[in-house]
Write a protein that holds these residues in place. Structure first.
Motif, PDB file in Angstrom:
ATOM      1  N   VAL A   1       0.803  -1.319  -0.025  1.00 14.66           N
ATOM      2  CA  VAL A   1       0.114  -0.094  -0.065  1.00 14.66           C
ATOM      3  C   VAL A   1       0.867   1.125  -0.033  1.00 14.66           C
ATOM      4  CG1 VAL A   1      -1.674   1.336   1.209  1.00 14.66           C
ATOM      5  CG2 VAL A   1      -1.922  -1.371   1.094  1.00 14.66           C
ATOM      6  N   GLN A   2       0.562   2.100  -0.904  1.00 10.67           N
ATOM      7  CA  GLN A   2       1.427   3.545  -1.031  1.00 10.67           C
ATOM      8  C   GLN A   2       0.435   4.454  -0.540  1.00 10.67           C
ATOM      9  OE1 GLN A   2       1.365   1.496  -4.040  1.00 10.67           O
ATOM     10  NE2 GLN A   2       2.822   0.236  -2.867  1.00 10.67           N
ATOM     11  N   LEU A   3       0.907   5.464   0.345  1.00  7.86           N
ATOM     12  CA  LEU A   3       0.061   6.550   0.913  1.00  7.86           C
ATOM     13  C   LEU A   3       0.852   8.050   0.548  1.00  7.86           C
ATOM     14  CD1 LEU A   3      -0.464   4.918   4.441  1.00  7.86           C
ATOM     15  CD2 LEU A   3      -1.876   4.749   2.531  1.00  7.86           C
ATOM     16  N   GLN A   4       0.014   8.753   0.245  1.00  3.83           N
ATOM     17  CA  GLN A   4       0.411  10.198  -0.108  1.00  3.83           C
ATOM     18  C   GLN A   4      -0.534  11.147   0.636  1.00  3.83           C
ATOM     19  OE1 GLN A   4       2.813  10.793  -2.626  1.00  3.83           O
ATOM     20  NE2 GLN A   4       2.430  12.876  -2.208  1.00  3.83           N
ATOM     21  N   ALA A   5       0.178  11.756   1.377  1.00  4.45           N
ATOM     22  CA  ALA A   5      -0.373  12.635   2.387  1.00  4.45           C
ATOM     23  C   ALA A   5      -0.298  14.213   1.728  1.00  4.45           C
ATOM     24  CB  ALA A   5      -0.037  12.839   3.587  1.00  4.45           C
ATOM     25  N   SER A   6      -1.489  14.905   1.838  1.00  2.00           N
ATOM     26  CA  SER A   6      -1.418  16.485   1.280  1.00  2.00           C
ATOM     27  C   SER A   6      -2.271  17.469   2.052  1.00  2.00           C
ATOM     28  CB  SER A   6      -1.722  16.390  -0.338  1.00  2.00           C
ATOM     29  OG  SER A   6      -3.044  16.068  -0.347  1.00  2.00           O
ATOM     30  N   GLY A   7      -2.207  18.556   1.777  1.00  3.14           N
ATOM     31  CA  GLY A   7      -3.115  19.639   2.530  1.00  3.14           C
ATOM     32  C   GLY A   7      -2.591  20.504   3.693  1.00  3.14           C
ATOM     33  N   GLY A   8      -1.259  20.073   3.889  1.00  4.71           N
ATOM     34  CA  GLY A   8      -0.490  20.908   5.041  1.00  4.71           C
ATOM     35  C   GLY A   8      -0.423  22.331   4.536  1.00  4.71           C
ATOM     36  N   GLY A   9       0.032  23.334   5.455  1.00  2.32           N
ATOM     37  CA  GLY A   9       0.103  24.823   5.121  1.00  2.32           C
ATOM     38  C   GLY A   9       0.346  25.224   6.280  1.00  2.32           C
ATOM     39  N   LEU A  10       0.163  26.733   6.102  1.00  2.00           N
ATOM     40  CA  LEU A  10       0.471  27.738   7.323  1.00  2.00           C
ATOM     41  C   LEU A  10      -1.132  28.369   7.391  1.00  2.00           C
ATOM     42  CD1 LEU A  10       2.093  29.635   9.220  1.00  2.00           C
ATOM     43  CD2 LEU A  10       2.327  30.884   7.220  1.00  2.00           C
ATOM     44  N   VAL A  11      -1.406  28.384   8.596  1.00  2.00           N
ATOM     45  CA  VAL A  11      -2.837  28.979   8.999  1.00  2.00           C
ATOM     46  C   VAL A  11      -2.629  29.796  10.297  1.00  2.00           C
ATOM     47  CG1 VAL A  11      -3.336  26.661  10.227  1.00  2.00           C
ATOM     48  CG2 VAL A  11      -5.106  28.165   9.464  1.00  2.00           C
ATOM     49  N   GLN A  12      -3.650  30.518  10.831  1.00  2.00           N
ATOM     50  CA  GLN A  12      -3.716  31.433  11.793  1.00  2.00           C
ATOM     51  C   GLN A  12      -4.334  30.524  12.898  1.00  2.00           C
ATOM     52  OE1 GLN A  12      -5.267  35.238  10.977  1.00  2.00           O
ATOM     53  NE2 GLN A  12      -3.129  36.032  10.721  1.00  2.00           N
ATOM     54  N   ALA A  13      -3.910  30.874  14.006  1.00  2.00           N
ATOM     55  CA  ALA A  13      -4.575  30.269  15.269  1.00  2.00           C
ATOM     56  C   ALA A  13      -6.316  30.416  15.023  1.00  2.00           C
ATOM     57  CB  ALA A  13      -4.130  30.686  16.528  1.00  2.00           C
ATOM     58  N   GLY A  14      -6.771  29.509  15.397  1.00  2.00           N
ATOM     59  CA  GLY A  14      -8.127  29.490  15.278  1.00  2.00           C
ATOM     60  C   GLY A  14      -8.783  28.991  13.775  1.00  2.00           C
ATOM     61  N   GLY A  15      -7.839  28.710  13.059  1.00  2.00           N
ATOM     62  CA  GLY A  15      -8.256  28.677  11.566  1.00  2.00           C
ATOM     63  C   GLY A  15      -8.510  26.827  11.334  1.00  2.00           C
ATOM     64  N   SER A  16      -8.613  26.564  10.249  1.00  2.00           N
ATOM     65  CA  SER A  16      -8.865  25.038   9.980  1.00  2.00           C
ATOM     66  C   SER A  16      -8.128  25.028   8.618  1.00  2.00           C
ATOM     67  CB  SER A  16     -10.305  25.152   9.254  1.00  2.00           C
ATOM     68  OG  SER A  16     -11.353  25.397  10.524  1.00  2.00           O
ATOM     69  N   LEU A  17      -7.819  23.544   8.328  1.00  2.00           N
ATOM     70  CA  LEU A  17      -7.281  22.766   7.484  1.00  2.00           C
ATOM     71  C   LEU A  17      -7.842  21.292   7.227  1.00  2.00           C
ATOM     72  CD1 LEU A  17      -3.220  23.262   7.720  1.00  2.00           C
ATOM     73  CD2 LEU A  17      -4.860  24.367   5.795  1.00  2.00           C
ATOM     74  N   ARG A  18      -7.664  20.905   6.158  1.00  4.61           N
ATOM     75  CA  ARG A  18      -8.155  19.643   5.886  1.00  4.61           C
ATOM     76  C   ARG A  18      -7.108  18.897   4.980  1.00  4.61           C
ATOM     77  NH1 ARG A  18     -13.063  16.755   2.339  1.00  4.61           N
ATOM     78  NH2 ARG A  18     -11.739  17.367   0.529  1.00  4.61           N
ATOM     79  N   LEU A  19      -6.468  17.874   5.598  1.00  2.75           N
ATOM     80  CA  LEU A  19      -5.389  16.756   5.247  1.00  2.75           C
ATOM     81  C   LEU A  19      -6.275  15.701   4.512  1.00  2.75           C
ATOM     82  CD1 LEU A  19      -2.961  16.723   8.339  1.00  2.75           C
ATOM     83  CD2 LEU A  19      -3.289  18.569   6.459  1.00  2.75           C
ATOM     84  N   SER A  20      -5.573  15.331   3.614  1.00  2.02           N
ATOM     85  CA  SER A  20      -5.913  14.289   2.558  1.00  2.02           C
ATOM     86  C   SER A  20      -4.626  13.049   2.841  1.00  2.02           C
ATOM     87  CB  SER A  20      -6.179  14.680   1.318  1.00  2.02           C
ATOM     88  OG  SER A  20      -7.528  15.629   1.287  1.00  2.02           O
ATOM     89  N   CYS A  21      -5.278  11.857   2.662  1.00  2.00           N
ATOM     90  CA  CYS A  21      -4.245  10.836   2.496  1.00  2.00           C
ATOM     91  C   CYS A  21      -4.813   9.802   1.496  1.00  2.00           C
ATOM     92  CB  CYS A  21      -4.116  10.161   3.869  1.00  2.00           C
ATOM     93  SG  CYS A  21      -2.746   8.765   3.669  1.00  2.00           S
ATOM     94  N   ALA A  22      -4.122  10.143   0.231  1.00  2.17           N
ATOM     95  CA  ALA A  22      -4.704   9.058  -0.904  1.00  2.17           C
ATOM     96  C   ALA A  22      -3.961   7.739  -0.933  1.00  2.17           C
ATOM     97  CB  ALA A  22      -4.530   9.579  -2.185  1.00  2.17           C
ATOM     98  N   SER A  23      -4.449   6.553  -0.800  1.00  2.00           N
ATOM     99  CA  SER A  23      -3.951   5.474  -0.803  1.00  2.00           C
ATOM    100  C   SER A  23      -4.036   4.672  -2.183  1.00  2.00           C
ATOM    101  CB  SER A  23      -4.523   4.403   0.127  1.00  2.00           C
ATOM    102  OG  SER A  23      -5.881   4.145   0.015  1.00  2.00           O
ATOM    103  N   SER A  24      -3.077   3.821  -2.422  1.00  5.58           N
ATOM    104  CA  SER A  24      -3.013   3.170  -3.805  1.00  5.58           C
ATOM    105  C   SER A  24      -2.328   1.825  -3.454  1.00  5.58           C
ATOM    106  CB  SER A  24      -2.406   3.622  -4.836  1.00  5.58           C
ATOM    107  OG  SER A  24      -1.086   4.014  -4.708  1.00  5.58           O
ATOM    108  N   GLY A  25      -2.358   0.753  -4.468  1.00  2.00           N
ATOM    109  CA  GLY A  25      -1.875  -0.366  -4.191  1.00  2.00           C
ATOM    110  C   GLY A  25      -2.775  -1.482  -4.114  1.00  2.00           C
ATOM    111  N   ARG A  26      -2.328  -2.562  -3.571  1.00  2.00           N
ATOM    112  CA  ARG A  26      -3.267  -4.070  -3.227  1.00  2.00           C
ATOM    113  C   ARG A  26      -4.098  -3.803  -2.022  1.00  2.00           C
ATOM    114  NH1 ARG A  26      -2.609  -8.825  -5.415  1.00  2.00           N
ATOM    115  NH2 ARG A  26      -3.427 -10.572  -4.262  1.00  2.00           N
TER     116      ARG A  26
END
Length: 121
Positions: A1-26
């Protein structure tokens, strides 16, 4: 299984972010999925996990009520919605897969590369 995370970044306190992790393989949807984080100078810690079906979730106490883990098995993707972020949430976030939903932090079988989340005060 291969995993690829994305969605990080810089955000101010109180803010929001959504991370994603795409998986592939068997059989990528045959695994429980987890999110972990490692802040500078600290050990990796568990953040959240979700079962194969998505019917069960668990969270670290430090993020409970602020973060939500979910998965879309049709897209082979797991998400981490992070709200009410604080500077203490600053870390490299990594996703992982394991056949055991309750696997300990150091025992998950498959790991993706991390994505950096920086929360400014």
């Amino acid at each position: 299984v291969q995993l690829q995370a994305s969605g990080g970044g810089l955000v101010q306190a109180g803010g929001s972010l959504r991370l994603s992790c795409a998986s592939s393989g068997r059989f990528p949807n045959a695994y429980a999925m987890g999110w972990f984080r490692q802040a500078p100078g600290k050990e990796r810690e568990f953040v959240a996990a979700i079962s194969r079906s998505g019917g069960s979730t668990r969270y670290a106490d430090s993020v409970k009520g602020r973060f939500t883990i979910s998965r879309d098995n049709a897209k082979n993707t797991v998400y981490l919605q992070m709200n009410s972020l604080t500077p203490e949430d600053t870390a490299v976030y990594s996703c992982a897969a394991d056949s055991n939903y309750y696997a300990g932090t150091r025992t998950w079988d498959y790991w993706g590369q991390g994505t950096l989340v920086t929360v400014s005060s």
